[in-house]
Design an enzyme around this catalytic site. Structure first.
Site, mmCIF file in Angstrom:
data_model
loop_
_atom_site.group_PDB
_atom_site.id
_atom_site.type_symbol
_atom_site.label_atom_id
_atom_site.label_comp_id
_atom_site.label_asym_id
_atom_site.label_seq_id
_atom_site.Cartn_x
_atom_site.Cartn_y
_atom_site.Cartn_z
ATOM 1 C CB SER A 234 -0.960 -0.047 1.194
ATOM 2 O OG SER A 234 -2.051 0.805 1.010
ATOM 3 C CG ASP A 341 -6.012 -2.016 -4.465
ATOM 4 O OD1 ASP A 341 -6.596 -1.291 -3.633
ATOM 5 O OD2 ASP A 341 -4.923 -2.554 -4.235
ATOM 6 C CG HIS A 390 -5.538 -2.882 -0.207
ATOM 7 N ND1 HIS A 390 -4.980 -2.208 -1.278
ATOM 8 C CD2 HIS A 390 -5.026 -2.297 0.911
ATOM 9 C CE1 HIS A 390 -4.186 -1.252 -0.831
ATOM 10 N NE2 HIS A 390 -4.187 -1.295 0.495
#
EC number: 3.1.1.-
Length: 495
Positions: A234, A341, A390
């Site tokens: 991330s 995502d 994610h």
């Protein structure tokens, strides 16, 4: 801070699931102040942490034991193997700090004799104004300071020391760098004044924290390394994009001859197609581009010079987006990115399972997958499954996910082998050993190895069609077969 914004912060953490089995300590070795929750846990916050979400990716949170509480020390000692734990080290340069002025640092698990190093940057989005930083400090203080960091952590997925969970990197020296600068690892700004009472003047020193971690690791054996992998999920993945070449240059200056590579997981974002509230007063109303534009000024953010030179003054925020930055990066990169995502979808106000879904949003989702796929076509090493999720590399079941029969673990091994046999920019895959893998099928969840969609109310698995129907889509109108499972047809399309 409203519950939606709080939930969004949690969703963007992208942190590693770890176990801590020692008491918290401050930099000086003294016991840290007791947290409100006596059993501090470092868990991966996936969609299941969102009270507004009805769906989660199965396996988004690794199972962990909780060593906190009375009478648990002996039990945890028997369950956990101390040799597998990463130990906390604070930076020698005390001028480089977390947001709140507490010491920054890293966790290290050494593997004697190994010449390979894996340095991992934690994720956790960012804050970009006094208001958003105050809210972040109130709700998630561990992402802005080190007061409550545990003395040890245990890695999962690619950070695991277990050979069955991490077959290719279990025997590397593993470094976990906690995210406490809230600047997407780009900041270069010290606090202008010391903390006064409850008022905090924040420092933003993410870029400097990475530099000091590298310096502190050199005498611990990093100078003798043959391979150094800078990885992140991330915001940590974006941090890899921003810092990989600087890490390579710094190691060269320190006399190291290691080959530096980057692994970017879920940090390859696209700009939002829907403009939100112009002033974006909180995270819930701010697109990534808007947040970065505001944050760069607050953080005194640093971006790669080659990329910066391509844009006008004040436009260097473009360099936070992988598809714009990639061609200016010299170090080899491997990009891991779900084509659907969840955080990219949330930017567009699409929350699977928690709201109605319009035909326009469904069409947008499909187009997003195509755009992401197109943005990755020139990336030399990539693993992009057509799934809703994610982050990937810190999941304990990260080796389960495959594209065309090849797992990410295998693809990374093939990529590793390619450096021994070919130029780093070569796209020629070793026979039977590919590392450029992008799903061909067009739909979310069309890859049969995707994380399952779970109804949070019933804890039952749901198919994509069931999810879409529950969100009000007219499946027959869209030409979807409500009687059968369309995944078989989609998989035959090349997924």
């Amino acid at each position: 801070m409203n519950i939606f914004c709080h939930a969004l912060f949690l969703l963007l953490l992208g942190v590693v699931s770890c176990q801590n089995n020692n008491r918290n300590v401050k930099p000086g070795g003294k016991p840290a102040k007791k947290p409100n929750n006596p059993a501090i846990e470092a868990t991966q916050h996936g969609p299941e942490a969102d009270p507004n979400s009805g769906l989660a990716g199965a396996g988004d949170s690794s199972k962990e034991t909780n060593p906190g509480g009375r009478g648990s020390s002996q039990q945890s000692a028997s369950v956990n193997k101390p040799a597998d734990d990463m130990k906390l080290h604070f930076l020698k340069n005390t001028a480089v700090t977390c947001n709140d002025g507490t010491a920054a640092g890293f966790y290290l698990k050494e593997f004697k004799g190994s010449k390979r190093w894996l340095i991992f940057l934690e994720g956790g989005w960012c804050c970009y104004s006094k208001e958003t930083c105050d809210s972040r400090y109130k709700t998630i203080p561990r992402l802005m300071g080190s007061t409550d960091w545990p003395q040890t952590r245990r890695g999962s997925g690619l950070l695991s020391a277990q050979v069955d969970e991490n077959p290719h990197w279990y025997n590397a020296n593993i470094v976990f760098v906690p995210y406490c600068s809230s600047d997407v690892w780009s900041g270069n700004k010290a606090a202008s004044k010391p903390k006064q009472g409850k008022e905090t003047e924040y420092a933003f020193m993410g870029s400097q924290i990475i530099r000091e971690v590298i310096k502190d690791l050199v005498p611990k054996g990093l100078k003798q390394a043959k391979v150094v992998m800078l990885a992140g999920t991330s915001a940590g993945g974006t941090g890899v994009l921003l810092n990989i070449d600087k890490v390579s240059s710094l190691l060269e200056q320190q006399g190291a001859e290691a080959q530096v590579r980057g692994l970017v997981d879920s940090g390859w974002f696209l700009e939002s197609k829907q403009q939100k509230v112009p002033d974006c007063p909180d995270s819930a109303s701010c697109t990534p581009a808007d947040a970065i534009k505001k944050g760069l000024r607050l953080w005194n953010g640093v971006v790669p010079e080659k990329c910066k030179q391509q844009y006008k003054r004040g436009e260097d925020w473009h360099c936070f987006f992988g598809h714009k930055l990639y061609s200016y990066i010299s170090a080899p990169l491997f990009v891991v990115q779900w084509l659907f995502d969840e955080e990219q979808l949330r930017v567009e106000n699409i929350y699977m399972g928690s709201q109605s879904l319009s035909e326009q949003q469904w069409t947008y989702m499909q187009n997003l997958g195509k755009e992401l796929k197109n943005s990755l076509k020139d990336v030399t090493a990539v693993f992009a499954p057509s799934c809703l999720s994610h982050t990937l590399i810190t999941k304990s079941n990260w080796t389960d996910f495959q594209i065309k029969g090849t797992s990410l673990s295998r693809a990374l091994q093939c990529w590793d082998r390619s450096f021994q046999e070919a130029n780093k920019n070569s796209k020629t895959a070793l026979k039977g050993c590919p590392f450029h893998l992008i799903d061909n099928c067009q739909w979310p969840q069309c890859n049969p190895t995707c994380p399952a969609l779970i109804d949070q109310a019933t804890q039952q698995e749901m198919t994509l069609l069931q999810v879409l129907a529950s969100m009000g889509l007219d499946l027959q109108k869209l030409g979807l077969d409500v009687r059968g499972d369309i995944s078989a047809g989609m998989v035959s399309n090349g997924g």
